[in-house]
Every structure is written in structure tokens, then in C-alpha cells.
Design a protein around this motif. Structure first.
Motif, mmCIF file in Angstrom:
data_model
loop_
_atom_site.group_PDB
_atom_site.id
_atom_site.type_symbol
_atom_site.label_atom_id
_atom_site.label_comp_id
_atom_site.label_asym_id
_atom_site.label_seq_id
_atom_site.Cartn_x
_atom_site.Cartn_y
_atom_site.Cartn_z
ATOM 1 N N LEU A 1 -2.377 9.119 30.670
ATOM 2 C CA LEU A 1 -2.340 8.864 29.227
ATOM 3 C C LEU A 1 -2.717 7.428 28.903
ATOM 4 C CD1 LEU A 1 0.888 10.865 28.296
ATOM 5 C CD2 LEU A 1 -1.494 11.508 27.844
ATOM 6 N N GLU B 1 -5.978 6.325 26.615
ATOM 7 C CA GLU B 1 -5.344 5.985 25.345
ATOM 8 C C GLU B 1 -6.348 5.995 24.200
ATOM 9 O OE1 GLU B 1 -2.403 2.609 23.358
ATOM 10 O OE2 GLU B 1 -3.335 2.239 25.325
ATOM 11 N N PRO C 1 5.720 12.156 21.003
ATOM 12 C CA PRO C 1 4.267 12.336 21.129
ATOM 13 C C PRO C 1 3.724 13.437 20.237
ATOM 14 C CG PRO C 1 5.291 12.239 23.299
ATOM 15 C CD PRO C 1 6.399 12.242 22.302
ATOM 16 N N ARG D 1 2.372 9.146 19.472
ATOM 17 C CA ARG D 1 2.658 7.933 20.236
ATOM 18 C C ARG D 1 3.833 8.205 21.165
ATOM 19 N NH1 ARG D 1 0.106 3.482 18.611
ATOM 20 N NH2 ARG D 1 -1.016 3.559 16.638
ATOM 21 N N VAL E 1 -1.338 8.444 21.856
ATOM 22 C CA VAL E 1 -1.718 9.739 22.440
ATOM 23 C C VAL E 1 -2.106 10.716 21.328
ATOM 24 C CG1 VAL E 1 -0.320 9.444 24.518
ATOM 25 C CG2 VAL E 1 0.704 10.480 22.485
ATOM 26 N N VAL F 1 -4.708 13.413 22.158
ATOM 27 C CA VAL F 1 -4.424 14.350 23.257
ATOM 28 C C VAL F 1 -4.278 15.768 22.699
ATOM 29 C CG1 VAL F 1 -2.797 14.989 25.067
ATOM 30 C CG2 VAL F 1 -3.271 12.568 24.616
ATOM 31 N N TRP G 1 -2.464 19.057 23.566
ATOM 32 C CA TRP G 1 -1.373 19.536 24.409
ATOM 33 C C TRP G 1 -1.402 21.067 24.452
ATOM 34 C CZ3 TRP G 1 1.833 15.755 26.600
ATOM 35 C CH2 TRP G 1 1.743 14.472 26.041
#
Length: 416
Positions: A241, A245, A271, A276, A288, A291, A293
Motif C-alpha cells: 500500500l 500510495e 480505509p 486512508r 489508499v 485501492v 478492495w
């Protein structure tokens, strides 16, 4: 005087004329790649843009050429590649309609309808899927999006059209929150495959966490990636991560419901809410927000089959309305298991559904080609058909595609 006139006239640039007999060496073409039976070369030519999937190969399309070529050992793989990169399956029918009343030798092959009838169930399935109005509508949702390459997953994953449609809807929605998607349902129905393909299709890094091994809240950030298709690495999720970033990347939380302590999941609240996270008290927050997920889970596997059994036509594909109904039934189950606080931060919970009769046939056929290798090309069509159809008798719904691969493997041993 004449000299002065000559000087006043503009001077023409000298031009080096290429001799008429000089022939430039052509770069490798799609025809060359297909005729060479080289799957990776086909992929390279399509990815590089040297050729387009709808380019004509002689008097016919690349897709028609591949279907008609009985010498190709990797025909299914190349058909899937052409379709994944946008080959127009509807052009097969249109080309045949144009040829009605003319000699079939004009296109150098038998009628396309005959070729499709003779194709194995998996190849036929992928072509019909590409030609489906539902497929085109779903693809249009992310046509101009960063996520557009995900449409290619249809040619790695059999079934789950409603899952992909809803996923594309989710990805097309504007949102300030991080993207968090839970893939739920019975084993062997494509959850892990879709999660694994996500990053590679988008060409972004992926880190896969085995949630069953975590003992406490800090373990999640220390976990190494378990993806079998990646090189082994000592890099932890925290390292991953931090290295990515503020960038697009994918984190897969495999079997998320099997974390040994529910407190482990509390590490994901910040997150998933703010994009974050802080790995240790007193340390700066890491961005993050980009990202993606993805969690995989077997939660709701029994619900999926119960829902199927109560449908008027259980062996057919779900309508969109039926799928939305199943989604509404599943989310409370997941909330009960993982906690409402966590689930309130989840963008979508997508149930993976039971296979239709055609999808099971396609899976069995693909299993046969994968397990038998080149030997399948020397098998009589009747033998191939018998293996595929007989394997369906050993299908176990709760095990999904894995039960069909096992059944085909057993049939091959008996045949040999």
C-alpha cells in the motif's frame, strides 16, 4: 537571358524513386499469428495494435478463419482471445447471409452455421455470449471507463453474467468513497478467478491476503501475498500500500469471513470509509483511496441454491429482477456475519449464482481441452461429446466447476 530565366525558376527537390520491383517486408500479421497456431503471438499482435480483431483475413474475418481452420490445436483459446479483444461475433451470421445462394467456396469454408453446430460446447458458448444483447448492454456501462478492460473477463469466466453486469454498474457510478466489493456464494463458481483477474486485466498491481491465517489486528498489514500466479515476495500488505500510495491497485481479501477474530476486520473501517489508513499509532496516514478492495466469501451459498430452487425455470439464467432480489436477500446475511459497521462501508455485495445447463456443458468442454491437451484434437468428436455429457452426471452444485473438472479427469482416465 536564358541563364537568368533558368535561375529564376524554383528548383525541384530530387526525388528518389523506389524501384517497382522492391517489396517492403511486411510486419507480422494476424493471419500469420492465427495460422501459426500461436496463442501468445495472437495476443501480442492484438495488444500491440498491429492488427485489429475485426480485420479481414483473406476473404473472411479473423474469427471466421479461426473457426473454419480444422488444423488449429489452439482454436478455442484463439477464438476466446479474438472475442476478448472485440471481435464481432454477429458478423459471422451477417457474412453467411450475404453468401446465401453463392458457392461456399467463396469464403473458403463450410457455412458458418454448420461450423458453429460442430464447435465444442465451450467455443459455441463464448460466441453466443459475445453476441448476446445483454453482453453488449453491460459492456456499454464501462465503455469509456478506466475499467473497460474488465469486459475481457467474460472469456476467462463461464457464467455469472448478472454478477458482471452489476459489477460494471457499480464501477460506472461516480463516488468519493473507496470501491469495496464482496463476492459471495458457493465454491467453484468463479469468485476467486474474477478477483485474481481483476488486477491483471486492468494492468495494476494486486496483493492477495489469506484471511484464514490472521491472528490479530496487525497481522493483516504484515501479510504477504498468496496469489499463486505472482512471484513469491517478502513484501507485506503495508509495503504494498505504501509503494502504491495514491495509485490504482487491487487488494483481494480471500475468505474474508474466516478471519479468526472479528476485531481483525475493524482495521478495515478507516480505509474503507475515508480512503486512508495508519498502520501504527503516531504514524502518518497513507492514501489508499484508489485501492479496489475485493473480498471473497462463501456466505450465502445455501441462500443461492434455495433461491434457485424456487425459480420457475431453475436451469435458465436469472433475470435482472431475480438477481436484484437475491442481492437484497444476501446483504443482511453478510451483515449478520461480518457486522453492520463494516458492511455499511461496502459498495456492493454480489452473489455468485448456480450454473445453467449450457454453462455446465461449456465448463466440462473447457475442462476436457485443458486436461487432455493436444490429445483432444485426435479424439473422435463422438468420444469428446460422450466425455463431456457423462461428466455432467457427477456435477455437485456445492462444488461447482471443480466437480466437473474432477469428473472429466476421471472420464479421461477411463477412456485412455
Amino acid at each position: 537571358m536564358a541563364a537568368a530565366l533558368l535561375e529564376a525558376q524554383p528548383q525541384r527537390e530530387s526525388v528518389l524513386l523506389t524501384p517497382v520491383h522492391a517489396i517492403a517486408t511486411p510486419r507480422p500479421t494476424l493471419l500469420f499469428a492465427l495460422a501459426s497456431d500461436d496463442v501468445e503471438e495472437v495476443r501480442r499482435v492484438l495488444e500491440s495494435g498491429e492488427a485489429r480483431p475485426n480485420d479481414d483475413v483473406g476473404p473472411q474475418s479473423a474469427l471466421a478463419f479461426t473457426l473454419a481452420n480444422g488444423q488449429l490445436k489452439n482454436k478455442m483459446a484463439m477464438v476466446k482471445l479474438l472475442l476478448a479483444y472485440g471481435a464481432d461475433a454477429s458478423a459471422l451470421r451477417e457474412a453467411e447471409d450475404e453468401d446465401d445462394g453463392e458457392s461456399s467456396s467463396k469464403r473458403g469454408s463450410r457455412p458458418i452455421s454448420k461450423l458453429l453446430e460442430e464447435a465444442d460446447p465451450a467455443t459455441r458458448y463464448y460466441i453466443e455470449r459475445a453476441n448476446s444483447p445483454q453482453t453488449r448492454r453491460a459492456s456499454a456501462l464501462i465503455h469509456r471507463s478506466f475499467f473497460r478492460p474488465l469486459t475481457r473477463v467474460r472469456y476467462d469466466l463461464i457464467g455469472q453474467d448478472r454478477v458482471l453486469e452489476q459489477l460494471f454498474r457499480v464501477l460506472s457510478m461516480p463516488t468519493m468513497a473507496p470501491i469495496v466489493v464482496l463476492l459471495c456464494g458457493p465454491s467453484g463458481h468463479g469468485k476467486s478467478l474474477l478477483a485474481r483477474k481483476f488486477g491483471s486485466l486492468l494492468d495494476v498491481p494486486t496483493h492477495t491476503v489469506n484471511m484464514t491465517t490472521l491472528q490479530n489486528t496487525r497481522d493483516i498489514w504484515k501479510s504477504h501475498s498468496i496469489d499463486p500466479h505472482e512471484e513469491p515476495s517478502d513484501r507485506s500488505l503495508k509495503d504494498f500500500l505504501m509503494d502504491n500510495e495514491g495509485k490504482r491497485c487491487v487488494v483481494v481479501l480471500d475468505e474474508i469471513e474466516k478471519a479468526q477474530d472479528e476485531k481483525i476486520l475493524s482495521s478495515l473501517l478507516m480505509p474503507w470509509e475515508y480512503g486512508r489508513c495508519s498502520f501504527e499509532a503516531g504514524h502518518r496516514h497513507v492514501d489508499v483511496s484508489k485501492v479496489i478492495w475485493l473480498g471473497t466469501s462463501n456466505i450465502g451459498h445455501d441462500l443461492v441454491f434455495e433461491h434457485q430452487d424456487h425459480r420457475p425455470a431453475p436451469e435458465t439464467q436469472l433475470s435482472r429482477e431475480e438477481y436484484i432480489d437475491l442481492m437484497a436477500l444476501l446483504r443482511p446475511r453478510v451483515s449478520e456475519r461480518l457486522g453492520a459497521s463494516l458492511l455499511s462501508r461496502v459498495t456492493a455485495v454480489l452473489p455468485f449464482v448456480a450454473f445453467t445447463a449450457d454453462e455446465k456443458m461449456a465448463i466440462a468442454a473447457e475442462a476436457l481441452f485443458a486436461l487432455a491437451g493436444e490429445a483432444v484434437t485426435t479424439m473422435p468428436p463422438a468420444t469428446r461429446d460422450l466425455i463431456v455429457r457423462t461428466s455432467l452426471n457427477s456435477y455437485i452444485p456445492s462444488e461447482g466447476a471443480r466437480s466437473l473438472y474432477r469428473a472429466v479427469s476421471t472420464q479421461l482416465l477411463d477412456t485412455i
